[in-house]
Design a protein around this motif. Structure first.
Motif, PDB file in Angstrom:
ATOM      1  N   CYS A  44       1.512 -25.008 -30.444  1.00 55.23           N
ATOM      2  CA  CYS A  44       2.570 -26.004 -30.245  1.00 55.23           C
ATOM      3  C   CYS A  44       3.560 -25.848 -31.395  1.00 55.23           C
ATOM      4  O   CYS A  44       3.456 -24.940 -32.219  1.00 55.23           O
ATOM      5  CB  CYS A  44       1.992 -27.413 -30.200  1.00 55.23           C
ATOM      6  SG  CYS A  44       1.327 -27.989 -31.782  1.00 55.23           S
ATOM      7  N   TYR A  45       4.538 -26.726 -31.430  1.00 53.59           N
ATOM      8  CA  TYR A  45       5.531 -26.728 -32.496  1.00 53.59           C
ATOM      9  C   TYR A  45       5.636 -28.134 -33.064  1.00 53.59           C
ATOM     10  O   TYR A  45       5.570 -29.113 -32.328  1.00 53.59           O
ATOM     11  CB  TYR A  45       6.906 -26.295 -31.968  1.00 53.59           C
ATOM     12  CG  TYR A  45       6.905 -24.920 -31.379  1.00 53.59           C
ATOM     13  CD1 TYR A  45       7.115 -23.798 -32.178  1.00 53.59           C
ATOM     14  CD2 TYR A  45       6.674 -24.728 -30.024  1.00 53.59           C
ATOM     15  CE1 TYR A  45       7.088 -22.526 -31.637  1.00 53.59           C
ATOM     16  CE2 TYR A  45       6.643 -23.461 -29.473  1.00 53.59           C
ATOM     17  CZ  TYR A  45       6.852 -22.367 -30.290  1.00 53.59           C
ATOM     18  OH  TYR A  45       6.819 -21.110 -29.750  1.00 53.59           O
ATOM     19  N   LEU A  93      15.100 -22.574 -26.558  1.00 55.64           N
ATOM     20  CA  LEU A  93      13.740 -22.052 -26.586  1.00 55.64           C
ATOM     21  C   LEU A  93      13.635 -20.729 -27.333  1.00 55.64           C
ATOM     22  O   LEU A  93      12.597 -20.449 -27.938  1.00 55.64           O
ATOM     23  CB  LEU A  93      13.221 -21.917 -25.157  1.00 55.64           C
ATOM     24  CG  LEU A  93      13.151 -23.262 -24.399  1.00 55.64           C
ATOM     25  CD1 LEU A  93      12.760 -23.034 -22.948  1.00 55.64           C
ATOM     26  CD2 LEU A  93      12.183 -24.218 -25.074  1.00 55.64           C
ATOM     27  N   ASP A  94      14.672 -19.913 -27.312  1.00 56.39           N
ATOM     28  CA  ASP A  94      14.559 -18.648 -28.038  1.00 56.39           C
ATOM     29  C   ASP A  94      14.739 -18.822 -29.543  1.00 56.39           C
ATOM     30  O   ASP A  94      14.633 -17.859 -30.306  1.00 56.39           O
ATOM     31  CB  ASP A  94      15.528 -17.601 -27.488  1.00 56.39           C
ATOM     32  CG  ASP A  94      16.995 -17.980 -27.647  1.00 56.39           C
ATOM     33  OD1 ASP A  94      17.285 -19.013 -28.296  1.00 56.39           O
ATOM     34  OD2 ASP A  94      17.854 -17.253 -27.132  1.00 56.39           O
ATOM     35  N   LEU A  96      12.723 -20.984 -31.125  1.00 53.76           N
ATOM     36  CA  LEU A  96      11.411 -21.421 -31.588  1.00 53.76           C
ATOM     37  C   LEU A  96      10.684 -20.253 -32.232  1.00 53.76           C
ATOM     38  O   LEU A  96      10.635 -19.157 -31.662  1.00 53.76           O
ATOM     39  CB  LEU A  96      10.592 -21.972 -30.416  1.00 53.76           C
ATOM     40  CG  LEU A  96      11.172 -23.213 -29.732  1.00 53.76           C
ATOM     41  CD1 LEU A  96      10.327 -23.581 -28.518  1.00 53.76           C
ATOM     42  CD2 LEU A  96      11.249 -24.392 -30.700  1.00 53.76           C
ATOM     43  N   ARG A  99       6.854 -17.098 -31.151  1.00 54.99           N
ATOM     44  CA  ARG A  99       6.535 -17.107 -29.725  1.00 54.99           C
ATOM     45  C   ARG A  99       5.812 -15.820 -29.338  1.00 54.99           C
ATOM     46  O   ARG A  99       6.003 -14.770 -29.938  1.00 54.99           O
ATOM     47  CB  ARG A  99       7.817 -17.255 -28.898  1.00 54.99           C
ATOM     48  CG  ARG A  99       8.534 -18.569 -29.171  1.00 54.99           C
ATOM     49  CD  ARG A  99       9.876 -18.612 -28.479  1.00 54.99           C
ATOM     50  NE  ARG A  99       9.720 -18.498 -27.042  1.00 54.99           N
ATOM     51  CZ  ARG A  99       9.428 -19.519 -26.239  1.00 54.99           C
ATOM     52  NH1 ARG A  99       9.252 -20.706 -26.718  1.00 54.99           N
ATOM     53  NH2 ARG A  99       9.318 -19.338 -24.941  1.00 54.99           N
ATOM     54  N   THR A 100       4.964 -15.911 -28.312  1.00 58.89           N
ATOM     55  CA  THR A 100       4.245 -14.741 -27.813  1.00 58.89           C
ATOM     56  C   THR A 100       4.455 -14.624 -26.312  1.00 58.89           C
ATOM     57  O   THR A 100       4.817 -15.607 -25.651  1.00 58.89           O
ATOM     58  CB  THR A 100       2.732 -14.852 -28.099  1.00 58.89           C
ATOM     59  OG1 THR A 100       2.159 -15.840 -27.216  1.00 58.89           O
ATOM     60  CG2 THR A 100       2.477 -15.265 -29.540  1.00 58.89           C
ATOM     61  N   ASP A 103       2.816 -17.369 -23.957  1.00 58.88           N
ATOM     62  CA  ASP A 103       3.156 -18.786 -23.977  1.00 58.88           C
ATOM     63  C   ASP A 103       3.479 -19.286 -22.566  1.00 58.88           C
ATOM     64  O   ASP A 103       4.068 -18.569 -21.757  1.00 58.88           O
ATOM     65  CB  ASP A 103       4.366 -19.036 -24.884  1.00 58.88           C
ATOM     66  CG  ASP A 103       4.019 -18.883 -26.357  1.00 58.88           C
ATOM     67  OD1 ASP A 103       2.816 -18.842 -26.678  1.00 58.88           O
ATOM     68  OD2 ASP A 103       4.949 -18.798 -27.168  1.00 58.88           O
ATOM     69  N   GLU A 105       5.511 -21.869 -21.905  1.00 54.82           N
ATOM     70  CA  GLU A 105       6.882 -22.361 -21.791  1.00 54.82           C
ATOM     71  C   GLU A 105       7.855 -21.201 -21.585  1.00 54.82           C
ATOM     72  O   GLU A 105       7.544 -20.055 -21.932  1.00 54.82           O
ATOM     73  CB  GLU A 105       7.267 -23.167 -23.028  1.00 54.82           C
ATOM     74  CG  GLU A 105       7.259 -22.397 -24.318  1.00 54.82           C
ATOM     75  CD  GLU A 105       5.955 -22.503 -25.070  1.00 54.82           C
ATOM     76  OE1 GLU A 105       5.946 -22.182 -26.273  1.00 54.82           O
ATOM     77  OE2 GLU A 105       4.933 -22.887 -24.462  1.00 54.82           O
ATOM     78  N   PRO A 107      10.708 -18.445 -22.114  1.00 56.28           N
ATOM     79  CA  PRO A 107      11.069 -17.748 -23.348  1.00 56.28           C
ATOM     80  C   PRO A 107      12.526 -17.948 -23.754  1.00 56.28           C
ATOM     81  O   PRO A 107      12.904 -17.564 -24.857  1.00 56.28           O
ATOM     82  CB  PRO A 107      10.808 -16.281 -23.008  1.00 56.28           C
ATOM     83  CG  PRO A 107      11.039 -16.204 -21.540  1.00 56.28           C
ATOM     84  CD  PRO A 107      10.555 -17.522 -20.981  1.00 56.28           C
ATOM     85  N   ARG A 156       5.728 -23.293 -35.997  1.00 48.62           N
ATOM     86  CA  ARG A 156       4.599 -23.049 -35.108  1.00 48.62           C
ATOM     87  C   ARG A 156       3.311 -23.586 -35.736  1.00 48.62           C
ATOM     88  O   ARG A 156       3.071 -23.417 -36.929  1.00 48.62           O
ATOM     89  CB  ARG A 156       4.465 -21.549 -34.893  1.00 48.62           C
ATOM     90  CG  ARG A 156       3.360 -21.126 -33.954  1.00 48.62           C
ATOM     91  CD  ARG A 156       3.802 -21.172 -32.520  1.00 48.62           C
ATOM     92  NE  ARG A 156       2.916 -20.392 -31.674  1.00 48.62           N
ATOM     93  CZ  ARG A 156       3.177 -20.065 -30.418  1.00 48.62           C
ATOM     94  NH1 ARG A 156       4.299 -20.446 -29.862  1.00 48.62           N
ATOM     95  NH2 ARG A 156       2.336 -19.366 -29.701  1.00 48.62           N
TER      96      ARG A 156
END
Length: 279
Positions: A44-45, A93-94, A96, A99-100, A103, A105, A107, A156
């Motif tokens: 999560c963030y 969202l990009d 954040l 990210r992998t 995820d 959510e 991208p 993160r």
């Protein structure tokens, strides 16, 4: 030998720790206990806010408050009674970190929240996949209200859901699951921050509210399809009186915007709901 979990553990490190503990107990890989513990943890963030004038924030930048960035021809959402919803925040969202490809959510794109909790209750979550063409909405409709603009800073981390023992785990496996879950929760690897994006729902508050407020199909929450908190504002008093000005009392309101994980994967944000706890 007891393996310690790093205070800032990654999801992979948590999974390794779970395997080590189960191996010490003589458990082979792939048991229901191991699967349940893996699903109890998710990335999560945590979000922090820094007050910045709206005109200094680029279009489609992550922010809380101010004016939304929307597509041309977009119509300001209203409650069933006709009042304009409040623009709460937008998240690019990009932007954040960490990210992998795995995820749940999206991208990319912009995720925007509009809500009203007094006197009507209404929530609209918009996701715009394309950022090109978005433009800042210059003004609110009559009777509208804007929160002070703040830049959103994200980091993160991991969230841990408070689970009952999954069905089918009995006897020693029941005790094993509860013991390892307790060790995880007390390890210091999980932060419980004030503002969380894409985390787990707090089970106790979710279930007490779901009995009366959620559509029936969302009440059957299982470990395999948990509810995700798209956004949780815990103890929102720190955001300033602009959040609490219309409550008429001294309570602290904790909104949690929720969505089934399957709907998040399918990008069905229009099915989001919210809980408003009062402390």
């Amino acid at each position: 030998m007891v393996h310690r979990l790093p205070a800032a553990a990654s999801l992979a490190e948590v999974h390794v720790w779970i395997r080590q503990q189960l191996a010490q107990m003589g458990q082979p890989p792939g048991t229901p206990t191991e699967a349940a513990l893996h699903q109890a943890v998710r990335p999560c963030y945590h979000l922090e806010f820094e007050e910045v004038p709206d005109e200094q924030l680029p279009v489609a930048h992550s922010k809380f408050g101010g004016q939304p960035d929307v597509p041309p021809g977009w119509t300001w959402p209203r409650s069933p009674a006709g009042g304009p919803l409040r623009f709460l925040c937008q998240l690019r969202l990009d932007q954040l970190p960490g990210r992998t490809p795995d995820d749940d959510e999206p991208p990319h794109g912009l995720l925007s929240f509009f809500w009203l909790f007094h006197p009507d209750e209404q929530l609209i979550v918009e996701w715009w996949p394309q950022l090109d063409g978005l433009q800042r909405r210059p003004s609110l409709p009559p009777g509208g209200y804007a929160y002070r603009p703040r830049q959103v800073l994200a980091r993160r981390t991991l969230s841990l859901v408070d689970l009952s023992v999954p069905s089918g785990l009995g006897g020693e496996e029941h005790d094993r699951f509860r013991g390892l879950w307790a060790q995880l929760s007390q390890s210091g690897a999980f932060e419980f921050g004030g503002v969380t994006l894409f985390g787990h729902v707090d089970r106790a508050s979710y279930l007490s509210w779901a009995e009366s407020a959620l559509p029936r199909e969302l009440c059957d929450w299982t470990l395999h399809d948990p509810v995700v908190n798209l956004l949780r504002l815990w103890s929102v008093a720190h955001l300033g009186d602009d959040v609490l000005e219309d409550t008429g009392d001294n309570h602290i309101y904790t909104p949690e915007f929720i969505l089934r994980r399957s709907d998040l994967r399918a990008r069905h944000f229009h099915r989001a709901h919210y809980e408003l706890s009062v402390d």
